[in-house]
Write an enzyme that holds these catalytic residues in place. Structure first.
Site: not given
Length: 229
Positions: A47-49
């Site tokens: 995931v990016s965050t």
């Protein structure tokens, strides 16, 4: 002085010998790993965050047959993905790399194609669950290039729309502020600042206000700058 010089030289020889022995040990271990290797399906979730959750991807990968799953939280704009790079280095011929979607596997078309080419040369399969298997055949390359291009186009479109939205808001909304909205009001922060001036520790203020220590430190620094102006 000569004795000291001899000792330094002797230590260098010992260090070189230990390094050479370690390298031999690594080579033998790698040969043993290859010899006893059992083809495995590896899953990769990303995931990016920090706010996003990995559990849905992990569950999907497990349900699809992944035996070992590597995971990391990393932004899509950075060039570094240490867990992914570690996984790639561990894969051997006959293994399968499984991801839920294309954007978990690569950030742009060129990177995707380069990684696919490298893995195919090493005899490693790639399974992107919402697309299927990709191989080194002309049809496989064509399909993968098309899907990668669409993914990159979609990402660029989102970025473009976001930038347009910000530009419009800056021009027509006098109350617009760039970045995420602050979680705590100015009054709450000023109250916390008063507690700090009274001698309360960051932990004590955190318990009383619910504001994280990092946020307190950052906001207090902002207040100090204001006071000094």
């Amino acid at each position: 002085m000569k004795k000291e010089s001899k000792n330094i030289k002797k230590n260098k020889i010992v260090d070189q010998f230990e390094f050479d022995e370690f390298q031999k040990w690594k080579i033998e271990k790698e040969k043993e790993r290859i010899k006893t290797h059992v083809p495995t399906i590896y899953g990769y979730a990303r995931v990016s965050t920090e706010e996003q959750h990995l559990e849905p991807q992990i569950k999907q990968l497990k349900n699809s047959g992944a035996k070992k799953i590597y995971q990391e939280k990393w932004t899509g704009t950075t060039t570094k993905r240490p867990i992914f790079e570690k996984l790639i280095s561990l894969l051997l011929s006959g293994d399968t790399l499984m991801v839920t979607k294309l954007d978990r596997f690569a950030r742009n078309t060129q990177e995707a194609l380069t990684t696919v080419e490298d893995l195919n040369k090493r005899g490693i399969k790639i399974n992107i669950l919402n697309m299927g298997y990709f191989d080194d055949s002309p049809n496989g390359k064509l399909m993968f290039t098309m899907f990668s291009a669409f993914a990159q186009f979609e990402h660029d479109l989102i970025v473009s729309r976001t930038q347009e939205g910000k530009a419009y808001a800056k021009k027509y909304d006098p109350h617009y502020k760039d970045g995420r909205p602050k979680k705590f009001t100015e009054e709450q922060v000023e109250l916390a600042w008063e507690l700090r001036k009274q001698g309360n520790t960051y932990k004590m203020i955190n318990r009383k206000t619910g504001i994280s220590i990092k946020t307190l430190q950052r906001r207090f620094n902002e207040l100090k700058l204001k006071d000094s102006e």
